[in-house]
Design an enzyme around this catalytic site. Structure first.
Site, PDB file in Angstrom:
ATOM      1  N   ARG A  14       0.411  -0.933   0.232  1.00 44.69           N
ATOM      2  CA  ARG A  14       0.419   0.225   0.081  1.00 44.69           C
ATOM      3  C   ARG A  14       0.671   1.588  -0.187  1.00 44.69           C
ATOM      4  NH1 ARG A  14      -3.620  -2.253   4.767  1.00 44.69           N
ATOM      5  NH2 ARG A  14      -1.711  -3.387   4.512  1.00 44.69           N
ATOM      6  N   GLY A  78       2.670 -14.255   5.254  1.00 46.34           N
ATOM      7  CA  GLY A  78       2.146 -13.715   6.628  1.00 46.34           C
ATOM      8  C   GLY A  78       2.142 -13.558   7.691  1.00 46.34           C
TER       9      GLY A  78
HETATM   10  C1  UD1 Z   1      -1.079  -6.563  10.820  1.00 46.42           C
HETATM   11  C2  UD1 Z   1      -2.379  -7.325  12.325  1.00 46.42           C
HETATM   12  C3  UD1 Z   1      -3.562  -6.735  12.821  1.00 46.42           C
HETATM   13  C4  UD1 Z   1      -3.114  -5.333  13.405  1.00 46.42           C
HETATM   14  C5  UD1 Z   1      -2.197  -4.461  12.915  1.00 46.42           C
HETATM   15  C6  UD1 Z   1      -1.306  -3.919  13.347  1.00 46.42           C
HETATM   16  C7  UD1 Z   1      -2.148  -8.859  11.242  1.00 46.42           C
HETATM   17  C8  UD1 Z   1      -2.668 -10.998  10.545  1.00 46.42           C
HETATM   18  N1  UD1 Z   1      -3.021  -8.644  11.302  1.00 46.42           N
HETATM   19  O1  UD1 Z   1      -2.288  -5.977  10.228  1.00 46.42           O
HETATM   20  O2  UD1 Z   1      -5.041  -7.277  13.454  1.00 46.42           O
HETATM   21  O3  UD1 Z   1      -4.521  -4.375  12.966  1.00 46.42           O
HETATM   22  O4  UD1 Z   1      -1.215  -5.662  12.174  1.00 46.42           O
HETATM   23  O5  UD1 Z   1      -1.065  -2.476  13.052  1.00 46.42           O
HETATM   24  O6  UD1 Z   1      -1.142  -9.467  11.785  1.00 46.42           O
HETATM   25  N2  UD1 Z   1       5.045  -8.836   7.685  1.00 46.42           N
HETATM   26  C9  UD1 Z   1       6.203  -9.670   7.465  1.00 46.42           C
HETATM   27  N3  UD1 Z   1       5.810 -11.543   6.902  1.00 46.42           N
HETATM   28  C10 UD1 Z   1       4.220 -11.099   5.900  1.00 46.42           C
HETATM   29  C11 UD1 Z   1       2.962  -9.975   6.506  1.00 46.42           C
HETATM   30  C12 UD1 Z   1       3.695  -8.837   6.703  1.00 46.42           C
HETATM   31  O7  UD1 Z   1       7.372  -9.846   7.463  1.00 46.42           O
HETATM   32  O8  UD1 Z   1       4.633 -12.829   5.379  1.00 46.42           O
HETATM   33  C13 UD1 Z   1       5.044  -7.425   8.502  1.00 46.42           C
HETATM   34  C14 UD1 Z   1       5.411  -6.695   7.779  1.00 46.42           C
HETATM   35  O9  UD1 Z   1       6.498  -6.056   6.836  1.00 46.42           O
HETATM   36  C15 UD1 Z   1       5.493  -6.028   8.741  1.00 46.42           C
HETATM   37  C16 UD1 Z   1       4.305  -6.560  10.089  1.00 46.42           C
HETATM   38  O10 UD1 Z   1       4.336  -7.375   9.547  1.00 46.42           O
HETATM   39  O11 UD1 Z   1       5.813  -4.943   8.952  1.00 46.42           O
HETATM   40  C17 UD1 Z   1       2.515  -6.221   9.518  1.00 46.42           C
HETATM   41  O12 UD1 Z   1       2.163  -6.588   8.706  1.00 46.42           O
HETATM   42  P1  UD1 Z   1       1.195  -6.276   7.930  1.00 46.42           P
HETATM   43  O13 UD1 Z   1       0.933  -6.144   6.109  1.00 46.42           O
HETATM   44  O14 UD1 Z   1       1.105  -4.130   7.288  1.00 46.42           O
HETATM   45  O15 UD1 Z   1      -0.060  -5.898   8.911  1.00 46.42           O
HETATM   46  P2  UD1 Z   1      -1.552  -5.803   8.729  1.00 46.42           P
HETATM   47  O16 UD1 Z   1      -2.624  -5.984   7.833  1.00 46.42           O
HETATM   48  O17 UD1 Z   1      -1.356  -3.545   8.946  1.00 46.42           O
HETATM   49 CA    CA Z   2       0.129  -2.796   8.676  1.00 42.38          CA
END
Ligand code: UD1
Ligand code: CA
Length: 446
Positions: A14, A78
């Site tokens: 995003r 995820g």
């Molecule tokens: C996540 C939470 C959500 C919470 C929010 C708070 C989950 C499923 N959801 O959502 O409940 O309200 O954060 O900000 O966890 N990342 C990885 N590997 C991946 C995917 C993501 O390391 O495969 C890292 C990203 O780099 C990031 C963090 O995890 O720093 C959060 O990922 P993001 O996709 O932004 O989660 P949200 O949709 O914001």
């Molecule tokens: Ca996030």
């Protein structure tokens, strides 16, 4: 035992950016750097960073931090999948695992302390930070039972319309009992709207999950796009400027100025519009900065005036006036009571006390003594096409307008150089020197 894991493998779709999300800067520091910095005082036994998308870039950006254990998550399926990658690293580990989202940069260390304390005292399997938000859009929603135990977290995209009305959100900061978490990690599935393995799904699988509501919801603001990034920047700036205003700094138009957290100010400093301080700056009492100045990693003494100027990695003495439109470049020292005026560039030079360089000059790789007057348009020709050379000018000398000093060169004390001279040899003390071809004047015949 305490292990900390920071999730930083995601692309940050995003953000619509080539740069991984966690490397976007916020008030001069990357998101991931900020997250990591707020764990310093917790003294964890292990620090794990989950990287994946542009892993090398993220790893390189954290070189200045010590004892980091990078864990590769490939592909990025995820947040739950990210934590699954820790299983082999944390084999046999017994204690708490603090999980931080790499995109929640305003978090305070005190909050993490409180979370850990609450988690241990309640003997929970997991405790995570929550907040009650007026606009909870984008966050996972937290559902509790009557006794306050968390039953589940439902991601915004998986919520029913009814569930979406819940304003209690998951901040993405968790403290887990690692043993209990590792027992349920393999049970996660990707049966959800994003086909991702969610860390949040572990909550309903654990025996005792609790949430810990933060006092200040801004602290747990997650950054998913550039609008949220600018909201966080605005928040940091507001906090910083209010802090310094309370300590005796005036801002004529605060909204148009920005500060860095590593800058310090004395009292009675006035900051005019469109002025920005970056990196580590120290600004003495009574300085008047701007309008339109950018000061980076520099030290200014007392009562320095800097109008419409750039000052970068320089030290400026008391009662010095800079600008308008001056450029002070790195490794420069300007001693007290001196004046660097209109359209003057100073690079890697020391300018002595009371010396004036008022107009249109370039002074590079030079050492100037005290009470010198540099005439308008004087240039130190420091570069011979291959190497840089030094110019030395001793106390009380004067250069005429449009003098060119071809370095390496030493001009003694009490020297006067006639206007328009190009000087390429050393000049002894107390001399007058002019190098100029004779004017040829002829009467024009009609
Ligand atoms: C996540 C939470 C959500 C919470 C929010 C708070 C989950 C499923 N959801 O959502 O409940 O309200 O954060 O900000 O966890 N990342 C990885 N590997 C991946 C995917 C993501 O390391 O495969 C890292 C990203 O780099 C990031 C963090 O995890 O720093 C959060 O990922 P993001 O996709 O932004 O989660 P949200 O949709 O914001
Ligand atoms: Ca996030």
């Amino acid at each position: 035992m305490l292990a900390i894991a920071i999730l930083a493998a995601g692309k940050g779709t995003r953000m619509k950016s080539k740069l991984p999300k966690v490397l976007h800067p916020l008030a001069g520091k990357s998101l991931i750097d900020r997250v990591l910095s707020c764990t310093k005082g917790l003294n964890p036994n292990r620090k794990l960073i989950v990287i994946g998308h542009q892993a090398n870039l993220v790893e390189d950006s954290l070189k200045h931090h010590q004892d980091l254990d990078f864990v590769l998550q490939q592909p990025q399926n995820g947040t739950g999948h990210a934590i699954q990658q820790l299983s082999s690293k944390l084999k046999g580990f017994n204690g708490e695992l603090l999980v931080l989202n790499g995109d929640v940069p305003l978090l305070k260390e005190e909050t993490l302390y409180s979370l850990l304390k609450f988690h241990k005292e309640s003997n929970a399997s997991a405790t995570f930070l929550s907040a009650s938000l007026d606009s909870p859009t984008g966050y996972g929603r937290v559902f509790t039972d009557d006794s306050g135990l968390v039953k589940k977290i439902v991601e915004e995209k998986d919520c029913t319309n009814e569930q979406r009305k819940n304003k209690l959100i998951n901040a993405g900061i968790y403290c887990f009992d690692w043993q209990q978490l590792s027992d349920v990690l393999s049970l996660l599935s990707n049966q959800n709207s994003q086909n991702e393995i969610y860390l949040t799904d572990t909550i309903s699988l654990l025996k005792k999950a609790l949430h810990f509501e933060v006092d200040n919801p801004f602290e747990i603001k997650g950054i998913n796009d550039r609008v949220q990034l600018s909201e966080c920047e605005h928040y940091i700036q507001e906090q910083l400027k209010s802090l310094w205003m309370r300590k005796g700094v005036s801002f004529v138009d605060p909204i148009s100025c920005s500060l860095s957290e590593d800058s310090n100010f004395g009292t009675d400093v006035v900051i005019e519009p469109q002025t920005h301080l970056r990196g580590k700056c120290s600004i003495g009492n009574g300085c008047h900065l701007g309008p339109g100045s950018i000061i980076t990693n520099s030290t200014l003494g007392e009562n320095v005036l800097a109008i419409h100027s750039f000052i970068n990695e320089a030290t400026i003495g008391n009662n010095t006036s800079i600008g308008p439109f001056a450029h002070i470049r790195p490794e420069s020292t300007i001693k007290q009571n001196s004046k660097i005026g209109n359209f003057v560039e100073i690079k890697k030079s020391c300018i002595g006390e009371g010396t004036k360089i008022n107009h249109l000059s370039y002074v590079g790789d030079s050492a100037l003594g005290k009470n010198i007057n540099i005439g308008a348009g004087t240039i130190t020709a420091n570069f011979d096409g291959k190497d840089k050379h030094r110019t030395i000018i001793d106390d009380y000398s004067k250069t005429g307008a449009n003098s060119v000093l071809v370095a390496p060169i030493k001009i003694g004390a009490h020297v006067t150089i006639g206007a328009g001279s190009t000087i390429s040899k050393d000049i002894p003390d107390k001399s007058l020197v002019v190098e100029r071809s004779k004017a040829i004047i002829r009467t024009k015949s009609d």
